[in-house]
Write a protein that holds these residues in place. Structure first.
Motif, PDB file in Angstrom:
ATOM      1  N   TYR B 267       0.850  -1.184   0.000  1.00 24.40           N
ATOM      2  CA  TYR B 267       0.000   0.000   0.000  1.00 24.40           C
ATOM      3  C   TYR B 267       0.887   1.236   0.000  1.00 24.40           C
ATOM      4  CZ  TYR B 267      -3.395  -3.419   1.735  1.00 24.40           C
ATOM      5  OH  TYR B 267      -4.173  -4.518   1.878  1.00 24.40           O
ATOM      6  N   THR B 270      -0.370   7.982   2.156  1.00 25.39           N
ATOM      7  CA  THR B 270      -0.342   9.393   1.756  1.00 25.39           C
ATOM      8  C   THR B 270      -1.051  10.213   2.828  1.00 25.39           C
ATOM      9  OG1 THR B 270      -2.454   9.384   0.597  1.00 25.39           O
ATOM     10  CG2 THR B 270      -0.518   8.655  -0.659  1.00 25.39           C
ATOM     11  N   THR B 272      -3.765  11.498   2.675  1.00 24.47           N
ATOM     12  CA  THR B 272      -5.202  11.229   2.715  1.00 24.47           C
ATOM     13  C   THR B 272      -5.523   9.841   3.243  1.00 24.47           C
ATOM     14  OG1 THR B 272      -5.133  10.514   0.409  1.00 24.47           O
ATOM     15  CG2 THR B 272      -5.706  12.827   0.827  1.00 24.47           C
ATOM     16  N   GLU B 275      -3.573   3.783   0.476  1.00 23.67           N
ATOM     17  CA  GLU B 275      -4.106   3.422  -0.847  1.00 23.67           C
ATOM     18  C   GLU B 275      -3.528   2.074  -1.271  1.00 23.67           C
ATOM     19  OE1 GLU B 275      -2.707   6.419  -3.464  1.00 23.67           O
ATOM     20  OE2 GLU B 275      -3.753   8.057  -2.432  1.00 23.67           O
ATOM     21  N   SER B 276      -4.355   1.259  -1.933  1.00 26.57           N
ATOM     22  CA  SER B 276      -3.841   0.002  -2.480  1.00 26.57           C
ATOM     23  C   SER B 276      -2.785   0.303  -3.541  1.00 26.57           C
ATOM     24  CB  SER B 276      -4.978  -0.801  -3.119  1.00 26.57           C
ATOM     25  OG  SER B 276      -5.869  -1.223  -2.122  1.00 26.57           O
ATOM     26  N   TRP B 277      -1.772  -0.547  -3.619  1.00 23.98           N
ATOM     27  CA  TRP B 277      -0.710  -0.308  -4.599  1.00 23.98           C
ATOM     28  C   TRP B 277      -0.518  -1.530  -5.494  1.00 23.98           C
ATOM     29  CZ3 TRP B 277       4.997   1.403  -3.179  1.00 23.98           C
ATOM     30  CH2 TRP B 277       5.628   1.881  -4.341  1.00 23.98           C
TER      31      TRP B 277
END
Lengths: 201, 376
Positions: B267, B270, B272, B275-277
């Motif tokens: 992941y 960030t 925010t 996030e999946s990566w």
């Protein structure tokens, strides 16, 4: 020539000599005779061959990463002819690798040919075929297993004899083409040198 | 007839055994493991701590083992595999004074060690020992006031520190702190409420999962400029098992790794959130055990998995796996941490601490890449 090659050649010569008629005239055993034997000794790493992975190829002797190990077994055989005995053998083989234990427990059928049998001296060639439980760390495997050994033995009386045994113990770790471990398919050859105590009647 | 029957039965049993012989539970080829199994040294490296080169050109590698803090010296002109290399004990771990964590401190003007010890009464003490280069020894140590539970290899530590207010009453602040060469200083991860903190580190960077009043906040701190977190975001309660800072195309990426029943995943953290990566090809080694087991070189992230290294190519955005070259030596080693030896002067060279096989030097700049065991 490496000492291991000399050793193998000497074994082959002994087997050929043993099979010649001059050595094979008389017989001592009869159908139905039985032999119970116990052996113990050391085993030397011979080779590990990744025959489906040309990049890795084969590792021999010290390069196998195996240290000198130990081997022990019990065997029981009955004579089906005057020169052939058939039975079974249960063994235990261990080697250390990086301080960790590699164990092999072969359970095999054993066929023995005894071309020289004088009553006080036997020369026996044996073939073992079966399977072996192999364990290293958390991994386990049940592998096809074969062994070829040669055993000259001296008998002190009608029943008890002591022999020196050596040959090759071969374990086959195989995977099918569908397996993601296909390239891990390997043969492992170990060279035992053991003392064998036999009881016959 | 009886003999023939016996023979037939014996041959049938033999064939049945041979044909039924099959793989029971070998997670990998057993003999593949055998040929690459590293030697057991009986030394457990808790952490590789750092490196410096003295004025004579001798290289010093510092590590924390189960027995204490040691200095491994490679004389100028020798290699890590040289039999003339020496080991010197700097701080011994003992009953009642167990060294739990250590950090090598060198800011150019001050050099020394932060040592976190567990005492006979099960409390912990954080002490800074300054190095005296003239006499090649350390002073008697300065205890850093506070109650610190954890110390990271990069020098950040957390717990609680005592303060005195204007009315001479003592109160505590909880959070993440650092040593500035003379005293304990605060990061901005500080509260007067009790904080529950878990941490993972990657070279000079550290990831903190901070729980306060059941709310999770994720922070990233650069130990080279630790007074303020470089990133903070609200998070969930997932317990990640790996963290890596990546500098790519003049921007920073903060990678988190997670292992679940359905696979292993990377992941991006960030501002925010998470996030999946990408999905790893292989399975991460550890579950619920925060562990630094990745490193970055030449726009590629190398991630240690159970028996492979997965490689994520940042430009191609692809995942491949390897167990050859450097990976063939390390794939079965239990890695405790990985640090660049000296990114400026020898990029691509990493030092790897292992649970049972001492230290390795990995050279990814070599072709093919290599991993070599330090001489013992």
């Amino acid at each position: 020539m490496k000492s291991s090659k000399k050793f193998i050649i000497a074994l082959v010569v002994l087997v050929i000599l043993a099979a010649t008629p001059a050595f094979a005239k008389s017989t001592y055993y009869f159908k139905g005779d039985q032999v119970f034997s116990i052996r113990a000794g050391v085993d030397f790493p011979g080779f590990i061959s990744f025959y489906k992975d040309s990049e890795r190829g084969s590792f021999t002797f010290k390069d196998t990463n195996l240290d000198l190990g130990g081997v022990a077994s019990i065997a029981y055989q009955g004579f089906i002819t005057e020169r052939f005995a058939l039975g079974g053998e249960l063994g235990y083989v261990f080697n250390y690798c990086g301080g960790k234990l590699l164990t092999t427990v072969p359970l095999t059928a054993k066929l023995t040919y005894i071309p020289i049998q004088t009553g006080s001296f036997d020369l026996a060639a044996s073939l073992n075929l079966g399977g072996a439980f192999v364990r290293f760390k958390e991994s386990r495997y049940f592998a096809p297993y074969a062994a070829v050994t040669l055993t000259p033995s001296v008998y002190f009386n009608d029943n008890w004899g002591l022999g020196l045994e050596s040959g090759l113990m071969l374990t086959w770790e195989f995977y099918t083409k569908n397996s993601n471990k296909y390239e891990c398919s390997a043969f492992c050859g170990l060279i035992p040198v053991t003392l064998t105590l036999s009881y016959r009647h | 007839m009886k003999r023939n029957t016996l023979t037939l039965v014996a041959v049938a049993i033999l064939l049945a055994i041979a044909l039924c012989a099959c793989n029971i539970d070998a997670s990998e080829g057993i003999y593949s493991q055998v040929v690459t199994e590293p030697d057991d040294t009986n030394i457990t490296i808790s952490a590789y701590l750092g490196y410096n080169k003295d004025s004579s050109g001798n290289s010093h590698y510092y590590y924390l083992s189960n027995e204490g803090v040691f200095r491994y010296t490679v004389n100028s002109g020798d290699t890590i595999e040289s039999s003339s290399n020496t080991i010197k004990e700097l701080f011994a771990s003992s009953k009642g004074n167990v060294i739990r964590k250590a950090s090598y401190y060198n800011d150019g003007s001050a050099e020394g060690f932060l040592i976190l010890t567990k005492n006979a009464d099960l409390s912990t003490t954080l002490t800074y020992y300054a190095y005296d280069s003239t006499n090649d020894n350390f002073d008697s140590g300065t205890e850093l006031e506070g109650y610190y539970d954890k110390l990271l290899v990069n020098g950040l530590f957390f717990g609680k520190k005592a303060y005195v207010d204007s009315e001479s009453n003592t109160y505590y602040k909880y959070g993440v702190f650092y040593f500035d060469g003379s005293a304990v200083a605060e990061t901005d991860i500080i509260s007067t409420n009790v904080l529950e903190i878990t941490a993972m580190e990657s070279e000079n960077y550290a990831f903190f999962d901070v729980t306060e009043s059941s709310e999770h906040t994720f922070y990233v701190v650069d130990a080279d400029s630790p007074s303020a977190a470089v990133l903070s975001a609200t998070g969930d309660s997932s317990l990640y098992v790996g963290f890596q800072h990546i500098s790519y195309n003049e921007s920073d990426i903060y990678m988190l790794l997670d292992k679940t029943d359905s696979g292993s995943y990377a992941y991006k953290l960030t501002s925010t959130g998470v996030e999946s990566w990408f999905t790893l090809n292989s399975t991460l080694e550890h579950e619920n055990t925060p562990q630094s087991c990745s490193f970055v070189y030449d726009d590629k992230i190398y991630i240690k998995c159970s028996s492979f290294f997965d490689i994520y190519d940042l430009s191609e955005e692809t995942v491949t796996s390897t167990q050859t070259n450097f990976a063939s030596e390390l794939r079965l080693a239990e890695i405790t941490n990985i640090k660049a030896e000296d990114e400026t002067n020898s990029p691509g060279v990493f030092i790897v601490g292992t649970d049972e096989s001492f230290l390795y030097q990995v050279d990814l700049s070599a072709s093919p890449s290599t991993a070599s065991n330090f001489y013992l």
